[in-house]
Design a protein around this motif. Structure first.
Motif, short mmCIF file in Angstrom:
data_model
loop_
_atom_site.label_atom_id
_atom_site.label_comp_id
_atom_site.label_asym_id
_atom_site.label_seq_id
_atom_site.Cartn_x
_atom_site.Cartn_y
_atom_site.Cartn_z
N ASP A 431 0.82 -1.20 0.00
CA ASP A 431 0.00 0.00 0.00
C ASP A 431 0.86 1.26 0.00
N GLN A 432 1.96 1.20 0.77
CA GLN A 432 2.85 2.36 0.80
C GLN A 432 3.49 2.57 -0.57
N PHE A 434 2.37 1.54 -3.50
CA PHE A 434 1.39 1.99 -4.49
C PHE A 434 1.03 3.46 -4.29
N TYR A 435 0.93 3.85 -3.03
CA TYR A 435 0.62 5.25 -2.73
C TYR A 435 1.65 6.18 -3.37
N CYS A 436 2.93 5.83 -3.19
CA CYS A 436 4.00 6.66 -3.78
C CYS A 436 3.93 6.65 -5.30
N MET A 437 3.68 5.46 -5.87
CA MET A 437 3.64 5.36 -7.33
C MET A 437 2.46 6.14 -7.89
N GLN A 438 1.35 6.14 -7.16
CA GLN A 438 0.18 6.88 -7.62
C GLN A 438 0.46 8.37 -7.64
N ARG A 439 1.49 8.79 -6.90
CA ARG A 439 1.85 10.20 -6.93
C ARG A 439 2.92 10.48 -7.99
N GLY A 440 3.34 9.41 -8.72
CA GLY A 440 4.26 9.62 -9.83
C GLY A 440 5.68 9.14 -9.60
N LEU A 441 5.94 8.54 -8.42
CA LEU A 441 7.30 8.06 -8.15
C LEU A 441 7.49 6.66 -8.71
N SER A 442 8.71 6.36 -9.15
CA SER A 442 8.99 5.01 -9.63
C SER A 442 9.02 4.09 -8.41
N GLU A 443 8.90 2.80 -8.66
CA GLU A 443 8.89 1.85 -7.56
C GLU A 443 10.21 1.88 -6.79
N ASP A 445 12.30 4.40 -6.40
CA ASP A 445 12.34 5.59 -5.56
C ASP A 445 11.42 5.44 -4.37
N ILE A 450 10.84 5.02 1.37
CA ILE A 450 10.18 4.40 2.52
C ILE A 450 11.23 3.87 3.50
N GLU B 73 2.76 4.74 -12.16
CA GLU B 73 3.44 6.03 -12.00
C GLU B 73 3.31 6.88 -13.26
N ALA B 76 -0.05 8.48 -13.28
CA ALA B 76 -0.02 9.62 -12.37
C ALA B 76 0.63 10.82 -13.05
N PHE B 84 -6.98 8.69 -1.87
CA PHE B 84 -7.23 7.38 -1.28
C PHE B 84 -8.29 7.41 -0.19
N VAL B 88 -2.13 6.11 3.31
CA VAL B 88 -1.20 5.34 4.15
C VAL B 88 -0.20 6.26 4.85
N PHE B 98 8.57 14.46 0.02
CA PHE B 98 7.81 13.48 -0.77
C PHE B 98 7.05 14.14 -1.90
#
Lengths: 483, 247
Positions: A431-432, A434-443, A445, A450, B73, B76, B84, B88, B98
């Motif tokens: 979840d963490q 995916f949350y970051c990726m949904q904001r545009g970060l690569s996995e 990163d 995290i 990504e 996005a 969400f 999280v 971030f």
């Protein structure tokens, strides 16, 4: 996410950047260990008589000891006769008088590692470095500047020759030669390391640092570091380590002793990045280290900060004996294991004096098929009234093939002390990520951010420039973990 | 802007969406309502590209291109934002750091110059006012120790900074008291422009008093079974879903 695990794998499987080997001619004592080898080491180092006696005494004790098996490690038996106990670059036979005499190949090695030894190439006056290459110290920078304020910073070999009274007084006073199997072995065969003495009332004007490099094949590195902070003094010290990439395991069995007198403060930080072996667990360094500090006087403080990303197997418990009243010990640790790496690490806080305080913050990160254990002991003696300890042990799991274990031991012998222990285990959340990726970060990163966030409490204890190095190192070690 | 055709999606082998169709044009606000388990959150996650959801049939066209194979990504960075339902917590990761990293990823992707720390702070301060967020939350780790309301405000704050073209708000009203609901809704309304669109996924009509939709859709058993204007929400509030399900 199935692909999440694949990506985790991808991120953590990054190649070891420091795996190169330097072409330096070395002078190596053939493999094997007996009294003659110890005599030869002592002779080559031009040691005073008391040192040879001390070594032989440790050796005879070692012969009666057995390799400990209590750690949570899967370890093949080590053939101690197959290891060479002394290797020195030929060019260092006569210790170079200054940097111009140091083998250019060695200077180049340190430069590649990001540790230029030429003082003018470093940021002006920020860090003094002792560079240990295989078994010997090849250069120590800024000695003159430190001498102006009375700080002694040199290789321990030099200290044995130049300051034998200090060495004789303190060596083995915190970690006795009989302390444990690997410490005894180290006492018998240690070859070099750093020595620091800070006189009363002096605040050491720069960070001191030792950079250990194992280069030669089939060689063990057994270094010994001794740090003495006299009354009311302050010193901050950093240790870094790397080794070439090889298929066989190499042994590194070091001992570090710290003595803090009344009102003195010592900060010791390690960024350990020995070669960890490849993804199948072939090769890598066995890192079996005994580190202990003694808060000898009242109000003294010792802090250990470690970032452990390397080594095939790590076995170390930097500890503090809180003898002086009101003394303070802290331990901050990040231990990251990946692939088939194993780590059993933690600390011991031994409260003897009144009103003594200790803090333990341990962050374990396990990825791949690795195993990561925290082992800690908090002991409060009867006379240590009003002692306080706070321990926090967190484990972070990346992927589903790794393991984390926590072994806390607490032993309190009076009723006025307070001991707190908190422990958590969490998985790096899909979840963490995916949350970051949904904001545009690569996995990649996302995982790196995290994990760095998770370690922040520890990293912020490192001196600024090393905190950045440690952060980069964690990011590198993480590459290939995300899948 | 968004055209979903015959979308089928499954979670752990269980089919949740069973032929969903939806068209959203720029400048519009769409509300998706429906009973528990109808597939509302699944729809939100599938649009965002969550790996746990497998698209088994159909297509999602975003600005004319099918994005089913596009990495989350990149969706996005292309302007799809998911607020969400349960934001999280990421301990130790600074909120400002971030969000600036996220914004710069998007800028890099679009070939625009990146924003440095100082300029970002100016942007952030401005956007925080929209949702009346406390300044100190900028310095705190992402959502760590935030109250439920603060987390939701932080989502809308992130949305304000990232300026998406298509925002999907997944049960943004859940866990909000009436004051927080008003503030969050005000933020969403302020971000509304002729060139962007919003999909509001919600259980309750209450939210739609504040964020007024152009269209309301009823999602049931993985399909949209009924659509109407904003008055449909009121009707649902009064009559429930049964009259549509049994129709």
């Amino acid at each position: 996410m199935s692909s999440n695990n694949e990506q985790l794998d991808k991120i953590t499987n990054q190649e070891y950047k420091y795996g190169f080997e330097s072409q330096v001619e070395s002078d190596t004592i053939p493999p094997g260990l007996d009294e003659n080898v110890i005599k030869e080491i002592s002779r080559r180092k031009g040691e005073p008589e008391f040192m040879l006696k001390w070594r032989l005494n440790a050796y005879s004790k070692w012969l009666t000891m057995e390799q400990p098996s209590w750690a949570h490690l899967n370890l093949q038996p080590i053939d101690f006769q197959a290891i060479s106990y002394f290797s020195s670059p030929k060019s260092a036979k006569e210790k170079p008088k200054n940097l111009d005499e140091v083998d250019p190949e060695i200077l180049d090695t340190y430069k590649k590692l990001g540790i230029p030894l030429k003082e003018q190439e470093r940021l002006q006056g920020i860090v003094a470095v002792d560079a240990v290459f295989d078994s010997v110290s090849v250069a120590t920078t800024y000695k003159d500047k430190l001498a102006e304020v009375g700080v002694i910073f040199c290789s321990i070999s030099e200290a044995m020759r130049e300051y034998p009274e200090l060495v004789e007084k303190y060596l083995g006073s915190v970690v006795p030669p009989t302390d444990n199997f690997f410490a005894s072995m180290n006492s018998a065969v240690f070859t070099d390391g750093s020595f620091v003495y800070v006189p009363p009332g002096v605040r050491c004007p720069m960070e001191l640092s030792t950079y250990f490099r194992i280069n030669a094949t089939n060689t063990g590195q057994f270094e010994r570091t001794l740090i003495i902070a006299d009354e009311g003094s302050y010193v901050s010290y950093l240790e870094g380590c790397t080794a070439p990439q090889r298929d066989e395991n190499q042994l590194h069995a070091a001992v570090v002793e710290i003595i803090a007198h009344k009102d003195a403060q010592v900060k010791y930080a390690t960024v350990q990045n020995w070669y960890p072996g490849d993804e199948n667990g072939v090769g890598g360094i066995y890192n079996f280290v005994t580190k202990r500090g003694l808060c000898k006087g009242e109000n003294s403080k010792i802090s250990w900060t470690q970032v452990e990303t390397g080594s095939a197997i790590t076995w170390k418990y930097p500890s503090v004996i809180l003898k002086g009243d009101n003394s303070v010990g802290t331990f901050h640790s990040v231990a990251m294991t990946n692939n088939l790496q194993q780590a059993d690490t933690g600390t011991k806080m031994i409260h003897l004096g009144k009103n003594t305080q200790s803090t333990i913050i341990s962050k374990g990160i396990s990825a791949g098929k690795s195993s990561n254990a925290y082992r800690g002991l908090v002991r409060v003696a009867k006379g240590a009234t009003n002692a306080r300890n706070y321990s926090q042990c967190d484990s972070l799991l990346i992927g589903d093939k790794c393991g984390a274990h926590t072994f806390p031991y607490i032993d309190v012998q009076n009723t006025t002390s307070q001991v707190e222990h908190e422990a958590t285990t969490s998985k790096i959340g899909e979840d963490q990520i995916f949350y970051c990726m949904q904001r545009g970060l690569s996995e990649e990163d996302a995982v790196s951010m995290i994990v760095n966030g998770y370690c922040k409490e520890v990293l912020q204890n490192l001196p600024m420039e090393f905190a950045v190095e440690a952060q980069n190192l964690l990011t590198l070690s993480l590459e290939g973990t995300v899948g | 802007m968004l055209k979903i055709e015959n979308l089928h999606a499954a979670v752990e082998g269980k089919t949740i969406l069973k032929g969903l169709n939806l068209t959203v044009n720029a400048g519009e606000v769409h509300a998706i309502m429906g009973p528990n388990g109808a597939g509302k959150s699944t729809l939100a996650n599938v649009i965002a590209g969550h790996d746990n959801y497998e698209v088994t049939d159909g297509a999602i066209y975003y600005e004319g291109n099918d994005i089913i194979e596009m990495a989350p990504e990149n969706r996005a960075r292309n302007g799809i934002f998911l607020a969400f339902q349960y934001p999280v917590e990421i301990p130790g990761l600074n909120n400002t750091y971030f969000l600036r990293a996220a914004l710069n990823e998007k800028k890099k992707f679009l070939g625009e110059p990146e924003v440095d720390a100082a300029d970002f702070l100016v942007i952030a301060r401005e956007k925080m006012k929209l949702v009346e967020m406390k300044k100190e939350l900028l310095r705190r780790p992402v959502n760590s120790g935030f109250s439920g309301g603060e987390k939701k405000r932080n989502e809308i704050f992130q949305m304000a900074v990232l300026e998406p073209k298509l925002a999907v708000l997944d049960e943004t009203d859940s866990g909000l008291d009436i004051d927080a609901l008003r503030i969050v809704s005000k933020g969403v309304n302020a971000l509304k422009r002729p060139d962007n669109a919003t999909i509001v996924v919600t259980h309750y009509q209450r939210l739609l008093d504040y964020i007024v939709p152009d269209f309301v859709h009823v999602l049931y058993d993985g399909k949209i079974i009924h659509s109407g204007g904003k008055e449909l929400a009121l009707e649902l509030e009064e009559k429930g879903y049964d009259w549509l399900i049994n129709k």
